[in-house]
Structure formats: structure tokens, C-alpha cells
Write an enzyme that holds these catalytic residues in place. Structure first.
Site, PDB file in Angstrom:
ATOM      1  CE  LYS A  51      -3.916   1.746   2.779  1.00 56.75           C
ATOM      2  NZ  LYS A  51      -4.711   1.456   3.999  1.00 56.75           N
ATOM      3  CB  SER A  63      -7.824   3.404   2.947  1.00 58.31           C
ATOM      4  OG  SER A  63      -7.006   2.822   3.943  1.00 58.31           O
ATOM      5  CB  SER A  65      -8.116   0.723   6.068  1.00 59.38           C
ATOM      6  OG  SER A  65      -8.809   1.943   5.971  1.00 59.38           O
TER       7      SER A  65
END
Ligand SMILES: [Zn+2]
Lengths: 477, 528, 106
Positions: free
Chosen positions: B95, B171, B195
Site C-alpha cells: 500500500k 482504504s 481499512s
């Protein structure tokens, strides 16, 4: 006409002399380093970094807190103080807000009239320093080397009553910091920084008037001058019927003038909150006691003890406790000497301290050890050497590190007390100076000193002067 | 089946038997990316065209050269008979909220678009040290602020491989999309309110939020520092366990990374659930949210979500677990309001450092002075979601509101924690080993359906955020396919540092459902 | 709804946050802030015992699991130039920013 007194509080920032910074492993001191060379991701506030507290910072702060008679908290917390400034890379300073490392405490100031002013401490906490910025041709240049240097912030109550007392406070604080070995306390290098809050009121009043804050004072003289100027200004204003406003002032050292700075943000705007990246700091008794094992006798305590235990005058005791290793030197010398402590004190104040001042060393750095000093005094007492030889020996021992007795032997410095050798020289002197002999015999007996001097000169100062005098008087009889 | 679709444990077995090479594994992933990812996210995307709407767009930065060098190093070690590491040859994505030295680290924000990190985050460094291959940095909501990935400054944003008209969740949207689509085998995500777990549920993969402090946050660009947890995303429980094994543990760079020994997560993985007490709570079968007038509405989660959870409970009971019904978790509903306060205060402070001075974006506009430079830089560099978090954080942490909001939220957090303490108390009434819940109240929503409504978006995390407040670990595993054809996730929550137990329960459930028909379904992008 | 963020409070927040906003953006953000505030106000209705403590991290950090403090050993970062290289403007080892606004001194 109203008589006024000043009400002064000092906010000091003390740079701890740890090896590394407070939250990263960069070295703490970068005085001689090029800009932005002593930085890492942590202290330059890169995205994603986290602080890790330096154990030595806590230990030094605890030592200082104990020396200030403050109450060390078993639990304290770190908080973020948020504001924008280009020398603050994270946009917040990690500090301590409502749960500081220590609470309360005081520092006693002996005043010149023999009384003592107790200056209370409001709060003692640790925090990180910001970087440095400087102006150049309408731009700001930023150096992060100093970011993350460990600081102790100490705020006094408004207990000081004159510019001189404020200066005295800093002198005593500096003495204490060096004594404890927690800070170099060099104001020129910003190891010790000071902001002063100043107000005035009619003498004897018990209320507080609006105060001004003086920033950027970086020497003890500057603190004294700036506060004195501000007290004068405030008196002038009040006498002229004007109000004192809560300004922030900046001391311009070059011009010796105070200038008004723009109003700063109010405290509410810092939006303090707990630093989630650090845990509560627990200082349990075992750790605390371990640290405090190293807490030495404090300067004022030692000063008092020197007066009581060694019968020293206050003046001597104060001078000899000005610096920790000097006071330790004195005690070691007294112990090794075994004689009158005042005699040791005299020699230290007259001779040893002159040697220290001339070479900018501390007592601990002398090659002339306390035992050497004691030995020299003993040689002097026993009549082996005379005073001028003794003074010369101090330098020789310090230069060579050799024992005084060795130097005396090697260089033949012992007083010549051999009757026949001195008698021979005395006879020479008398033979060479018939006119003076005539005068002496004619009644001018004060000439005996001159004859002794001639003998001493011929013997390179080594003769025992009392013996020489005795022989001369005998020969002249 | 291609190499990129195999589990990590299988790839490593084949690799160690020298049947395949790390270079071949990597080539398979890169080929998959080439086929289905479409163009990577960029600051100047132009128009989103027809083709863009059919591809995954997981990536911001492909680091194929780095991965190739790593693959060659693994192959060399194998050839030399050396141990290539515990994740040797396994391609993974990161990420783009983790710093990796020498790579662009954007946080999906314009303000960091050109930032090249000078250091590497601890969990990434640990994976690379164990021979894993870093394929690239994947997209996310800007600074992780969202549950759909639509807020990324790098567009096109990731799409759900099961249906590209749906969001992947967020996210960690790029992370789950890349794993679900076989572009990588593992991904490193972060979970602040859900997330990892919410997008894992949306994309039908396994997502594990470890205990707070179990995995170092060093190098993770902070959102809510007291809530953020890095964690593994994988296609099966075993792979997640292997990854956690590598990234977990204390770190000298993180003062909150607890000094707790890391258990062997694989040793007990197949031990089953016999004798374990697994709870169900009515408070996790409904959500509470304010309607337009500010009135609180309670709504049951869709029937097929509750059914998936109850089906899982039945399977676990059959394997010997004891199912405890009606475990009260009454403060679950306060998770979102408390989160609105706590995370915003922390986020606003964490975003202070982006000021155009040290790194990243600085305004190109002429400025009169420093303050104007700050304002223009931050105005141009931050998208609406960071701005919203900054302003709310500033508001609720102002001294006059701190008691009313921030201090109060921290005390509500205590209540949420107590729910878990009571449920997991080994001497208490419930003595649970785990709580079983739906991961989300919905399946993946269509792009544009929620984006812009910051309140509704946040309520997507209602069933995941309590674990962040409490710090406890949670795992989301695929729990079926809903009638809309999209994955349903079920969540297990356990007590502090009980990741081994969580993985073991999740693995038992995974095994029990291996033969179920929905397990054979594949994401839409892989069916073309 | 006794309390909302009004326009002047909002403008003050924007100033404190070192932001500037277009009218459309300001309108959107103000609306969303007030919507969020509605959700946050649910907290006010929760009865809390006076002695209920705050929780800073969900997980309790007992002394046995808290990491030890760092020892005071110097470990220089070997690439400070990589940090400086990220700066939008730097010269002779310094980061450069526009001047800080100041009022004229008397
Ligand atoms: Zn550093």
C-alpha cells in the site's frame, strides 16, 4: 513618590549533554557540523517516522529535578504542541504538558546581604528542541541539526525581585547544571536559554501587574541589562500614567535595546494532545533510586559544610564550591595535608585557581593533584623548602606530573641548611661589602635584611634565610 | 491455473523443490498485471474511458526492476543451496502509504506525489529480507482517508475485480484488488477503522488487522497513530499467517510495538476449533447511523449477511466449537462517533508536516511570504478528504472543545474496550475465544454511490472500527457470495495478541467451506 | 442542534490549518463538517461515570510488554543528503523557504 519593586519569573531551556538526541540516534551536539548533516528521517520529520525516547535524557532530567528539590512523578506523559514554523519539521513539538516529569521544587539564592531568596519552580519537563533558521536576502535558511536535541524546560514562579537577582539565579543554575554534569550550560552555545517575564508593582504590594516577556537573551549580562532596561521602561510608563501591555520583547544585544515582537499565538491554538507514538513514562522507585545514587552533595550544602567543618570564611567556601571538581580538590587536599584547612584554602584561592584561570582548565584536569599540593605544603611546613620554591613547584609539578619531592631532589631545591656552606657565603658577602659592614657596625642594623638578600641571591634562593640571618648577625657582632 | 493464482505456501513448496523459479513466479504476476490492471493511477488522468472502466488500476508505481533483482537473488540463493528466506519468491504489493527507500511514496496524495523515501518501513524491510518480491506500490484513499479508494489523487482509482463498476473498498483498495486479481500473492495494508478488513470483505480475500503494536508502524505514514495497524492481505488464511509471522514483533524504531514474543502462527493453524468458545452478538447484526435530520436509525444488516455468519457458526459448532449467543457489545454503535473525533485529532496533527518545506509538493504560484507558501501548498496539495480531517481535528481539539469532544471520545473508547474485556475475560460470563461477526453491513457499493458523503462513507466501518478502538486483532475471511454476485466477508475478533487463535479459527472455517460452490467462483476480471 | 460550526469559526479553522479554499470547496467542507458534527454529538448523550478513565491505546501497556527506552548510543544516519534532496528548495546544505512575515519594529 511611589517606590517600585520588580516581579520577575524566568523560563529557562536547558540543553542536556547526552550523547544522542532525545528521540533518535543522531548525536546531540552538532556545534561544529555543517548544516543538515547531523539529521536522520526521525529528527527531520519524514513521513512515517516515530520517536523513541532516549533513556539518558530521563536520567539526567531526574537528576536535575532532584537537585531542584522537585517531586519526580512516577507517571508522566508526552504531548504534541502543534504549530507551523519552518524550524519545526513535524509541525508539532513533542513536549510535556499536563503531566510533566516533575512538579514543584526550588532553588535558593544566597543574596549579597547575607539573606537567601527561595525561587520556586512551577514546572519541570523535557521536550525536543527545534532547528535553526536565519534570514538571508529576504529568504529563510533552515538547518535541522539542532532538531531533537534534548531540553529541560524549567519555569520559575515570579519570585525574583531585581535584574541582579535574575542574573544570580542564572549563575547559580549554571553552577548547578555543571555540578550535576547534566548540561554544559554554555549560554553562548545556547545550552542554557532564558526568557524573562517582567512586571513592576509598588513595593510591598501583593498583586501582579501585566507582564512583558523578554526573549532572545543569551548571556547573563544580557539578562541583567535587558531586565534592568525593561524595569526602567515600565516605571517610566506607569509614572506617565500609561498602562503596561502584555508585549513580547526581543533583546537586541548589539544596540542594547529592547524591541517589540509581533504578538504570538495564544496557548489554546497549540491544541495540545497526548503523543500517541510514545507510551506513558514510568519512573519506578528502583529506577529513580538508581539514578539518585549519583546525586552529589549540592553546591550550597557543600558551601555550608565547608564553613562548619573546616571553619572557612563564607568567602572561601563560596569560591571553593563554585565548581564541583574544585571543591572535591580542596577536600582531597585537606585530607592529604592533615593541617589547617584555611592554609589549603589560601593556597588554592591564590595559586591553584590562578593556574586554572590562566589555562582554562578545571581542577580535575590539573596534573598537580591534591596530594601533590598537600605534599608541597608539608615540605614548606617542615622547612625543607621556602615559600618561593613552593610556588615554583606548583607549576613544575603540574607541567611534569612528577612528585614534588622528586623535583626537589632532582633540581636540588631543598633549602640549604648546612651551616658551613651558608657561613662561607656570608663571609664572602661581608668581605665584598666593607662599606655596608661599616654602616651596620655604626648602628644601621636594618641593613641585616640587605645582607640576607645578598646571601640568598648568591645561593639561588635555596638558603634558609633565618639561618643566614643568624650567621650574619654572629659574624657582624 | 497460472503461478500467480497459486497460494504463497504452494509457490514456496514448488520453489524449494526447484520445480519453478522466483523469476517465473514474478513473470506470471507481471503478465497478469499487464493483462488486467490497465493504466496506473496518475495525477493527470484525463478522461476515464471505456477500457479504464473494465480494468483494476491497483497500482500507482510498478517496481518491476526491484522485484526482478529480488527474484534473481532468490534464485541464486536456491542454486547455491542457501536458505532464500521465509517468503522467498512470493510477489507482494505495498500500500503506497509505506516508505520504501528509493521508491516514490505518495500516500495517494498530490502533496507527496514526488516524494522518494530515503528509508524503508520496518514491515516492508522484513518481507524483503525474507526473500519476498516487491512488485509495486498500490493505490489507496488519499492518506488512507476513505472506504472506497475514490478519494485517491491518482486516477483511475482501483476497481473491484469482482465487478469493476464497484469500489474495491478502502482504504487498502489497491492491496486487496491486486491480491484478488492475482497481480500479487500478498499485500501489505493498513487498518485504522477497517481499512484492511472492509476491502478484503469487498474483494473476497483474507485481511488481518493484528493487535495494535503487534506489527511496527515505523515507515507507515500516519493517519490515526493510536489506531493504525499494518497487516497482511492474502487469498488464504495460511498465506496470511506466513506473512504475519515475518512482519510481527518488536521494533527498536517503534515505542508502541509491544515486547511480546511472536507465536508460531503455522504450528497451531490446523488444530481445529474443538472446545473453543465463539460468540455472536446482536450488536453486530445491526448498524446505527444518523439520517439527514440527525435522527438515529437502526437497521439490521442484510439477511444474507446474518445468514453467512450463522452458517459459519454452524460449521464451527459441527467441528466442536461452542457457540455463545447474545453476547452484549452495547458500545459498538459509538465506535464511529468516537472515531470521528479521535482519528481527526491525530490526523490533523499528523498532516501538519506537509508544508512545502522539506519534501513533496510546493506551490508554483508566486508567494509574498512563508505563510502564503504554506496556505497555497496545502490548498493545492491536499484533496478534500485530508482537508476535512484537518478542519475537524482542529475544531474538536481546540481547548474549549477538548473536554466536550476529544476527552469524551477517549472515555467512550474505554467503554468500547470494556465490551471486549468482558467478552474475552477467561473468568467472566462469556469466556470467548473469538467473536464472530459480519465484516461489513453491505457488499461493495457502486463507484460514485457514496463518495462525497463523508458521514455515510464512515459508517461503512461500523463493524470494524471497534477493534481499532480496543486494539484487539480481527480477521476478515470470505464468507460467501451475495445475490448481487459480490463477496461477503465474515470477521473474527479475539483478545490482545491472540492472532494464532484467530488464524486457527479462520483456517478451520476456510477448510470447512472448501467444497462449497461459491468457493469456485472467480472475480469477473479473471473470466474475460 | 445547539451548536454548529458557523462561517466565522470555519474561517478561523481554515486559517489555523494553513489552508485556503475556493468558495465551492469551502461550502462542501463546511456542510460535511456539520454533518459529521451531528454524528459526533451522539457522544454527548452517553452517560459516563465521573471516574471513567480515558483510553489512549486500546491495548494496555504493562511494564512487562512495554519496549525499553533507547540507550544513548550514537548511530549516525548515513544518507542525510537523501533527505535534503527531497526539499523543494535547498542551497549549500540549507533548506530555503520564503521569509517569515514580520511587522515593522518600533
Ligand atoms: Zn535524527
Amino acid at each position: 513618590m511611589t517606590e517600585y519593586e520588580a516581579v520577575i519569573g524566568l523560563e529557562t531551556h536547558i540543553q542536556l549533554n547526552t550523547t544522542t538526541k532525545i528521540f533518535c540516534s543522531c548525536k546531540a551536539d552538532s556545534w561544529f557540523d555543517p548544516p543538515n548533516s547531523n539529521i536522520c528521517p526521525v529528527c527531520s520529520g519524514l513521513p512515517g517516522v516515530l520517536p523513541v525516547l532516549n533513556r539518558a535524557v530521563v536520567e539526567k532530567a531526574v537528576l536535575l529535578a532532584a537537585a531542584m528539590h522537585a517531586e519526580i512523578q512516577t507517571e508522566s506523559c508526552f504531548d504534541r504542541k502543534n504549530y507551523f514554523y519552518p524550524d519545526l519539521p513535524k509541525g508539532y513539538q513533542i513536549s510535556q504538558y499536563d503531566k510533566p516529569l516533575a512538579r514543584g521544587g526550588y532553588l535558593d539564592l544566597p543574596l549579597s546581604d547575607g539573606s537567601c531568596r527561595r525561587v520556586r519552580i512551577h514546572k519541570l519537563h523535557v521536550e525536543e528542541d527545534a532547528g535553526k533558521t536565519k534570514n538571508e536576502r529576504g529568504r529563510r535558511l533552515i538547518d535541522f541539526n539542532r532538531c531533537g536535541v534534548p531540553l529541560v524546560e524549567m519555569v520559575t514562579a515570579p519570585d525574583l525581585r531585581s535584574a541582579d537577582e535574575a542574573a544570580q539565579y542564572l549563575i547559580r543554575l549554571r553552577q548547578l547544571l555543571r555540578w550535576l554534569g547534566v548540561s554544559e550550560a554554555d549560554m553562548e552555545k545556547a545550552h542554557l536559554r532564558c526568557d524573562a517575564n517582567v512586571s513592576i508593582r509598588p513595593k510591598g504590594a501583593d498583586y501582579l501587574n501585566p507582564k512583558t516577556e523578554i526573549k532572545n537573551v543569551n548571556s547573563i549580562d544580557a539578562v541583567r541589562d535587558a531586565i534592568a532596561k525593561e524595569i526602567e521602561r515600565q516605571i517610566r510608563e506607569v509614572e506617565a500614567g500609561r498602562r503596561i501591555e502584555a508585549w513580547t520583547l526581543e533583546w537586541d544585544e548589539d544596540s542594547g535595546k529592547l524591541r517589540k515582537m509581533r504578538s504570538k499565538e495564544t496557548e489554546a491554538d497549540y491544541r495540545y494532545f497526548r503523543e500517541p507514538d510514545l507510551l506513558t513514562l514510568h519512573i519506578d522507585d528502583a529506577w529513580k533510586n538508581g539514578i539518585l545514587k549519583n546525586l552529589p552533595e549540592l553546591p550550597l550544602e557543600r558551601r555550608q559544610r565547608f564553613m562548619e567543618q573546616y571553619g572557612l570564611p563564607e568567602y572561601d567556601a563560596d569560591l571553593l564550591t563554585g565548581e564541583r571538581s574544585l571543591s572535591e580538590y580542596f577536600e582531597s587536599a585537606v585530607k592529604a595535608y592533615g593541617g589547617d584547612p584555611k592554609r589549603v584554602s589560601n593556597w588554592m584561592m591564590n595559586d591553584v585557581m590562578r593556574m586554572l584561570n590562566e589555562s582554562s582548565r578545571t581542577a580535575a584536569q590539573l596534573q598537580l593533584t591534591p596530594e601533590h599540593l598537600a605534599e608541597i605544603l608539608k615540605l614548606l611546613d617542615s622547612g625543607t623548602i621556602n615559600t618561593s620554591t613552593a610556588k615554583g613547584l606548583l607549576e613544575k609539578v603540574d607541567a611534569s606530573g612528577k612528585a614534588p619531592a622528586t623535583i626537589v631532589a632532582e633540581e636540588g631545591l631543598a633549602k640549604v641548611s648546612d651551616d658551613s656552606a651558608i657561613r662561607r657565603v656570608c663571609e664572602e658577602v661581608l668581605t665584598e661589602n666593607p662599606k655596608e659592614v661599616q654602616s651596620y657596625k655604626g648602628g644601621k642594623v636594618t641593613l641585616i635584611g640587605w645582607f640576607v638578600g645578598q646571601v640568598m641571591r648568591k645561593m639561588g634562593g635555596k638558603a634558609d634565610p633565618s639561618l643566614a640571618r643568624q650567621i650574619l648577625e654572629e659574624l657582624l657582632r | 491455473m497460472e503461478l500467480c493464482d497459486l497460494p504463497a505456501y504452494e509457490l514456496m513448496r514448488l520453489l524449494r523443490q526447484r520445480k519453478i523459479s522466483a523469476t517465473e513466479i514474478l513473470a506470471s504476476c507481471l503478465a497478469r498485471i499487464e493483462t488486467i490492471d490497465g493504466r496506473p493511477g496518475s495525477l493527470e488522468p484525463g478522461e476515464i474511458n471505456e477500457e479504464d472502466q473494465q480494468t483494476v488500476h491497483a497500482f500507482i508505481t510498478l517496481t518491476d526492476d526491484r522485484a526482478r533483482a529480488q527474484a534473481m537473488a532468490v534464485d541464486k540463493k536456491l542454486a547455491a543451496g542457501e536458505d532464500p528466506g521465509r517468503l522467498a519468491g512470493v510477489p507482494f504489493t505495498v500500500k503506497d502509504i509505506f516508505c520504501v527507500q528509493g521508491t516514490r511514496t505518495t500516500a495517494a496524495s498530490r502533496i507527496l506525489a514526488n516524494f522518494v523515501a530515503p528509508y524503508t518501513a520496518t514491515p516492508v524491510a522484513r518481507m524483503e529480507a525474507e526473500g519476498a518480491l516487491m512488485v509495486g506500490k498500490v493505490n489507496l484513499d488519499e492518506f488512507t482517508y476513505g472506504s472506497s479508494n475514490e478519494s485517491s489523487a491518482f486516477q483511475p482509482c482501483p476497481r473491484n475485480p469482482w465487478n469493476p463498476q464497484r469500489v474495491p473498498g478502502g482504504s487498502s483498495g489497491g492491496s486487496v484488488a491486486s491480491v484478488a486479481a492475482g497481480e500479487a500473492v500478498l499485500s501489505l495494508g493498513t487498518d485504522t477503522a477497517g481499512s484492511i478488513r472492509q476491502p478484503a470483505a469487498f474483494c473476497g480475500v483474507v485481511g488481518l488487522k493484528p493487535t495494535y503494536g503487534r506489527v511496527s508502524r515505523y515507515g507507515l505514514i500516519a493517519f490515526g497513530s493510536s489506531l493504525d495497524c499494518p497487516g497482511p492481505i492474502a487469498r488464504n488464511v495460511t498465506d496470511a499467517a506466513m506473512m504475519l509471522q515475518v512482519i510481527a514483533g518488536p521494533d527498536a524504531h517503534d515505542s508502541t510495538a509491544a515486547n511480546v514474543p511472536v507465536e508460531d502462527y503455522l504450528a497451531q493453524l490446523e488444530a481445529g476449533v474443538k472446545g473453543l468458545r465463539i460468540g455472536l452478538s446482536p450488536d453486530y447484526f445491526k448498524i446505527t447511523y444518523p439520517d439527514e435530520r440527525g435522527e438515529y436509525v437502526q437497521q439490521a444488516v442484510p439477511q444474507e449477511f446474518e445468514a453467512a455468519v450463522r452458517h459459519a457458526a454452524d460449521l464451527l459448532a459441527k467441528m466442536g466449537a461452542e457457540i455463545i449467543e447474545d453476547v452484549p457489545m452495547p458500545n459498538t454503535r459509538y465506535g464511529i462517533p468516537a472515531y470521528f473525533v479521535i482519528s481527526r485529532v491525530e490526523a490533523a496533527s499528523n498532516l501538519h508536516r506537509y508544508d512545502g518545506v522539506k519534501y513533496g509538493y510546493r506551490t508554483m504560484e508566486p508567494v509574498r511570504d512563508l505563510n502564503e507558501m504554506y496556505r497555497k501548498t496545502r490548498a493545492e496539495g491536499f484533496g478534500p478528504q485530508p482537508k476535512l480531517r484537518i478542519l475537524m481535528g482542529m475544531y474538536v481539539s481546540a481547548a474549549q472543545y477538548s473536554e466536550q469532544y476529544y476527552q469524551r471520545a477517549l472515555r467512550v473508547r474505554t467503554l468500547i474496550r470494556r465490551d471486549f474485556d468482558q467478552a474475552f475475560d477467561p473468568n467472566g460470563k462469556y469466556r470467548l475465544h473469538a467473536l464472530l461477526t459480519p465484516t461489513t453491513p453491505t457488499t461493495a457499493f457502486p463507484l460514485g454511490a457514496v463518495y462525497g458523503d463523508s458521514v455515510l462513507m464512515q459508517y461503512a466501518d461500523q463493524l470494524t472500527v471497534p477493534a481499532n478502538h480496543a486494539g484487539v486483532p480481527g480477521i476478515s475471511v470470505p464468507g460467501g457470495i451475495a445475490t448481487d454476485g459480490l463477496p461477503i466477508g465474515i470477521q473474527f475478533l479475539a483478545a490482545d495478541y491472540q492472532e494464532a487463535l484467530l488464524l486457527r479459527i479462520a483456517r478451520a472455517y476456510e477448510q470447512a467451506t472448501e467444497a462449497e460452490s461459491w468457493r469456485q467462483l472467480k472475480p469477473m476480471v479473471l473470466q474475460r | 442542534m445547539s451548536e454548529f460550526i458557523d462561517r466565522s469559526t470555519f474561517d478561523h479553522l481554515v486559517h489555523l490549518a494553513a489552508l485556503e479554499l475556493s468558495p465551492e470547496q469551502a461550502e462542501y467542507l463546511l456542510r460535511e463538517l456539520n454533518n459529521q458534527l451531528k454524528a459526533i454529538r451522539e457522544l454527548e448523550a452517553i452517560p459516563l461515570d465521573a471516574d471513567l478513565p480515558v483510553t489512549l491505546h486500546g491495548v494496555p501497556y504493562t511494564s512487562s510488554i512495554s519496549p525499553t527506552l533507547r540507550s544513548d548510543d550514537w548511530q549516525p544516519f548515513d544518507r542525510p543528503q537523501d533527505i535534503l534532496a527531497q526539499a523543494p528548495q535547498a542551497e549549500d546544505g540549507y533548506l530555503i523557504v520564503p521569509d517569515i512575515p514580520h511587522t515593522t519594529l518600533e
